[in-house]
Design a protein around this motif. Structure first.
Motif, PDB file in Angstrom:
ATOM      1  N   ASP A   1      38.074  42.117  34.255  1.00  0.00           N
ATOM      2  CA  ASP A   1      36.778  42.646  34.693  1.00  0.00           C
ATOM      3  C   ASP A   1      36.334  41.956  35.981  1.00  0.00           C
ATOM      4  N   TYR A   2      36.539  40.659  36.045  1.00  0.00           N
ATOM      5  CA  TYR A   2      36.185  39.896  37.254  1.00  0.00           C
ATOM      6  C   TYR A   2      37.013  40.369  38.442  1.00  0.00           C
ATOM      7  N   LEU A   3      38.306  40.530  38.239  1.00  0.00           N
ATOM      8  CA  LEU A   3      39.188  40.935  39.331  1.00  0.00           C
ATOM      9  C   LEU A   3      38.859  42.338  39.832  1.00  0.00           C
TER      10      LEU A   3
ATOM     11  N   ASN B   1      46.889  41.728  43.748  1.00  0.00           N
ATOM     12  CA  ASN B   1      48.103  41.181  43.172  1.00  0.00           C
ATOM     13  C   ASN B   1      47.828  40.591  41.790  1.00  0.00           C
ATOM     14  N   ALA B   2      46.742  39.829  41.682  1.00  0.00           N
ATOM     15  CA  ALA B   2      46.375  39.220  40.404  1.00  0.00           C
ATOM     16  C   ALA B   2      45.996  40.287  39.385  1.00  0.00           C
ATOM     17  N   ARG B   3      45.255  41.299  39.831  1.00  0.00           N
ATOM     18  CA  ARG B   3      44.852  42.365  38.911  1.00  0.00           C
ATOM     19  C   ARG B   3      46.061  43.066  38.303  1.00  0.00           C
ATOM     20  N   LYS B   4      47.057  43.354  39.127  1.00  0.00           N
ATOM     21  CA  LYS B   4      48.238  44.030  38.602  1.00  0.00           C
ATOM     22  C   LYS B   4      49.022  43.114  37.672  1.00  0.00           C
ATOM     23  N   ALA B   5      49.108  41.838  38.029  1.00  0.00           N
ATOM     24  CA  ALA B   5      49.828  40.878  37.196  1.00  0.00           C
ATOM     25  C   ALA B   5      49.175  40.728  35.830  1.00  0.00           C
ATOM     26  N   TYR B   6      47.860  40.556  35.815  1.00  0.00           N
ATOM     27  CA  TYR B   6      47.172  40.366  34.547  1.00  0.00           C
ATOM     28  C   TYR B   6      47.147  41.642  33.710  1.00  0.00           C
TER      29      TYR B   6
END
Length: 691
Positions: free
Chosen positions: A288-290, A320-325
């Motif tokens: 949600d934060y990302l 990048n972080a959103r897709k990873a998580y």
């Protein structure tokens, strides 16, 4: 896998705040090429049994001393005797962003220094090379004489601080005590630091991140995600006795390869309850934060070309972080993942029930389950606003406060052993843009108000009848925290200077600091309880399953291994290698999509390129975030590739490895040399590689 410089590293190390350092199960429980092994405990018998290869001590030492850790998050390697360092474009992007100007966009346009004089000095980059490892477990454990979590934590931290300072004073090396196997063991890592690091070559984003977000974490890939820097000593290129030779031949299917890098954090042996907390609470919260930040930076970048440049690295890191998580969460939402973990946990519990010797450790599982509930209750309470100007202010306030205490009683990040690295960050000359800082701080204050409520006393004190944007605008406009000389005066003046300062950002830090310390104290207490519980479970695992294989990742140097190998996906075989020719075909297939436009340099050099040259390849090596920029070497220790990503199936590797489809993605060494020589017309630079 991307190591997230700036938000990419924040997303791993701060946003998630996962506790780590778990013991790992026996090799009989692992998949074929699973493992992130300590360099002082390499799996020599396993490698000999499986691949008829035994690494010699000199092989391991040369690889260790040629491996580099980036303090911005990521890995690299020395690849010449005159100081060249190879890493990823996305690991270097933090530096590229800081060195860029409105007139010179290094991220988008790339960079090439044709002489030493043209190489650009990074403003705040530190590279670490692991010199030695010492087991200090007994020294740490005997210092803990109480069981109360808070007191035990203080005793343990004091012992660690003492060991680090003694080592730094005696050797002059950066010294970090690393917690391993859930607190069952502690190792002292000594590093040589390089702080004069200069940019030599970086390709355009269009080639380094070819395919954009659509291809990110996918395969096949056609990326030149590589950058060269150089370390200097005494204002001259460093003379390096240890560096990687360069393989003249590409890796081929079936080849055994090794990855020497710094995997960030794994949770391979979290209890079922800990994984359920991640699945149901923590990861959805982070996502949600990302998503919120992704929209924020997308909107900011629409304000104009300069805003697009300034916000590029922030947005890329978020996406990048959103897709990873998202991939991590999907793996945890697969019922088979939890079922597999539950089966093993039930077997351990049954063994404990049958063993009087293990009975004292039986409560550990329930303790961890209770801690997850307490973590969930704390989620969203953070008051550390993620804005550069505020974070600098809070860090200077905390540092000058901690300086009033004996070294053994300070917060870990403010002890004397890490002072030089801390000061380099606090006094970085990297630009801080008012419009971007306003965007960041406005949203962080608004988010604080949303989570705590507009009528919360702390929120009311910060807002004082104004909107978040009005508060942020006044703070950014009136603060001097963006001026390096001002920050230095505060640091040199100590706590009295900070107390006397009327700078509004310092005043905000002083307002928030008591609540920050209160929350941190609670989190540290939970951390200590969880560490003690996991140490008990480590003892259970050792007793039930035998010798453990490797500890969870801690952003310290590890060796992974695997083979170059394709895989089956959606009923078809995915070949393990791609070529330059495939990149041009991929671009043509996606004509009209901006992320698939190869740069002009590639188009101009197409006729001169050997299109059959290998560009990317995949292997079964066990990697995770932090491994980005890791060298991939063959049996002889020669460089054959550069880790830059994992495929989508690898995103469960934080907590579960499988070599069925999970793959580490590398840029081929032959591609890097060919590109520098032919596309970027720098044969002299190409000739330095491996020499």
């Amino acid at each position: 896998m991307p190591s997230f410089p700036r938000l990419r590293r924040v997303s791993i190390c701060v946003l998630t705040a996962f506790l780590t350092c778990w013991v790992h199960p026996l090799p009989t429980f692992t998949h074929a090429d699973e493992g992130m092994y300590l360099f002082n405990e390499l799996p020599t018998a396993l490698l000999q049994q499986r691949y008829q290869f035994t690494p010699t001590q000199s092989w391991a030492d040369e690889l260790r001393l040629a491996s580099v850790r980036f303090n911005s998050g990521g890995s690299g390697s020395f690849v010449s005797s005159n100081g060249l360092v190879l890493t990823n474009h996305h690991v270097a992007s933090d530096t590229l962003q800081k060195l860029s100007t409105p007139e010179r966009n290094l991220i988008d346009d790339g960079f090439l220094a044709r002489s030493f004089d043209e190489e650009l000095k990074a403003p705040d980059l530190e590279l670490n090379v692991l010199i030695s490892i010492e087991d200090v477990t007994e020294r740490v454990q005997v210092a803990v004489t109480v069981t109360d979590p808070e007191s035990a934590g203080k005793q343990r931290q004091a012992a660690i601080t003492r060991i680090e300072k003694e080592s730094t004073d005696a050797t002059g090396l950066r010294s970090d005590v690393v917690t391993l196997f859930g607190g069952a063991r502690y190792h002292l890592y000594r590093y040589k630091k390089y702080t004069d690091v200069r940019l030599v070559w970086a390709p355009e984003t269009a080639s380094a991140f070819f395919g954009g977000d659509a291809d990110n974490f996918e395969y096949p890939r056609y990326n030149l995600d590589a950058t060269l820097m150089r370390v200097y000593e005494n204002d001259q290129p460093a003379t390096l006795p240890n560096f990687l030779k360069w393989s003249e031949t590409p890796a081929t299917a079936g080849d055994l390869v090794f990855v020497s890098g710094h995997p960030g954090r794994t949770q391979r042996i979290f209890t079922v309850e800990a994984l359920e907390y991640l699945r149901d609470v923590r990861l959805p919260f982070v996502l949600d934060y990302l998503r919120r930040k992704e929209i924020l930076y997308q909107q900011y970048r629409l304000e104009g070309n300069e805003a697009a440049r300034r916000g590029r690295d922030e947005l890329f890191g978020i996406q990048n972080a959103r897709k990873a998580y998202t991939g991590m969460l999907a793996g945890l939402q697969d019922p088979q993942t939890i079922a597999a973990k539950r089966g093993r946990q039930d077997r351990l519990k049954a063994a404990v029930a049958r063993s009087p010797e293990l009975a004292p450790y039986a409560s550990a599982f329930n303790e961890i389950a209770q801690i997850q509930k307490e973590k969930a209750a704390l989620l969203g309470d953070s008051v550390k606003l993620r804005s550069d100007l505020f974070e600098l202010s809070l860090a200077i306030l905390l540092m000058t406060q901690e300086d009033q205490k004996p070294n053994l009683q300070r917060l870990p990040e403010y002890t004397e052993s890490g002072r030089d690295s801390l000061l380099a960050r606090l006094l970085s000359p990297a630009p801080l843009y008012d419009d971007l800082q306003l965007t960041k701080l406005t949203d962080e204050i608004a988010l604080l108000a949303e989570r705590r409520g507009a009528d919360h006393p702390l929120v009311s004190e910060i807002l004082a009848g104004r909107s978040p944007r009005e508060v942020a605008a006044e703070l950014v406009d009136k603060t001097d925290m963006d001026v390096v000389e001002f920050r230095k005066r505060l640091i040199d003046g100590g706590y009295s200077a900070v107390l006397a300062s009327d700078d509004p950002m310092i005043q905000l830090a002083r307002t928030i600091e008591p609540t920050y310390r209160e929350i941190r104290k609670i989190e540290d207490r939970l951390d200590e309880r969880e560490k003690q519980a996991y140490a008990k479970i480590a003892k259970i695992i050792t007793a039930v399953e035998g010798t453990t294989g490797y500890p969870d990742a801690t952003f310290t140097l590890r060796l992974a291994f695997g083979t170059v190998q394709g895989y089956e996906e959606n009923g078809r075989f995915v070949d393990p290698t791609t070529t330059f020719g495939g990149a041009f075909e991929h671009a043509a297939l996606h004509a009209g999509q901006a992320d698939f436009d190869l740069p002009e340099s590639w188009m101009n050099a197409k006729d001169q390129l050997d299109l059959s040259t290998q560009l990317n390849f995949v292997s079964t090596a066990d990697i995770i975030g932090g491994n980005s920029g890791s060298p991939v070497v063959d049996r002889t220790g020669k460089l054959v590739g550069l880790i830059f990503d994992g495929n989508i199936q690898s995103l469960t590797s934080d907590y579960l490895y499988s070599d069925q489809q999970s793959r580490a993605v590398s840029v081929a060494g032959v591609a890097i040399r060919e590109a520098i020589k032919t596309i970027y017309n720098a044969p002299e630079l190409a000739s330095q590689l491996g020499k």
